[in-house]
Motif scaffolding. Sequence first.
Motif: not given
Ligand code: AMP
Length: 278
Positions: A26, A147, A173, A181
């Motif tokens: 993340t 994403d 989610v 989210l």
């Molecule tokens: P990020 O921190 O935004 O790079 O997200 C890290 C991971 O969490 C990535 O694989 C995103 O696709 C996933 N992610 C972000 N938002 C959601 C969501 N609402 N539901 C499921 N996975 C998510």
Amino acid sequence: MEILRTIESYRELYVDLQGPIGLVPTLGGVHEGHLSLVDEAKKDCKTIVSWLFLNPKQFGPNEDLNSYPAEEKEDISLLDQRGVDILLIPKTIDIYPSDFDTVVKLGKITELLEGSRRPGHFDGVTTIVSKMFNIIQPDRAYFGEKDAQQLRVIQKMVKDLNFPVEIISCPTVRDNDGLALSSRNKYLSIVERNDALSLYQGLHNAKASFESGERNADIVRNVVIQEIKKSPLITIDYVSLSDPLSLVEISGKITPPALLSLAVHIGKTHLIDNVLLE
Ligand code: AMP
């Protein structure tokens, strides 16, 4: 949860880790979407490693790197409570030392959709994900369908470059009212958040129209556009109906599966969402 801040300290632990190792990366601003990836990883991995790194190379010059809503202390606590075993928080200088000079670059798939609006974004993603896979050496890595293009790009990179890691895709989610989210939801005012509900409403209406037999790509895209246009604060970047693997736009008749995706700006906030039409 073990918190590590250097690549070397992870390497020392790595030799004794019990596999399969599941990786949940993340940028920060941890929410239930990220934590659902941890839940998935716990189902089939012995050791859960999370990676917390606000990767500057995937942000463009006019994007929100400096204001990104991530709070390290809170992120650590949420990941810990959810059962992550090891959290690596690398330092930018260790990831990108001053002589760093490599880019992992995919082809056409990175030029479409988000790539057409955010030049260089996916080069930043594929470069950091390659480094992360080499550092963590996971058996499985968990990414969200939220994403959608990022997921396809990473799946393609893993296939094209033979990375020995299995990519697991996890469903989006949403809040109870349908809003996907996102760390960036924190930027939204109450009025903006209310307008943002039209994103899922539009996708939902279009999916319903597809499910009741509509197969014309323009009509399905237009269902989304008309719904979002009811919200005065939103500027549409794109509404796309594409092949879910190549992400090439569908014209004419839809042959499922098809990926219906969108990106908008609400004020300065960039939001994306998608649904799969099957
Ligand atoms: P990020 O921190 O935004 O790079 O997200 C890290 C991971 O969490 C990535 O694989 C995103 O696709 C996933 N992610 C972000 N938002 C959601 C969501 N609402 N539901 C499921 N996975 C998510």
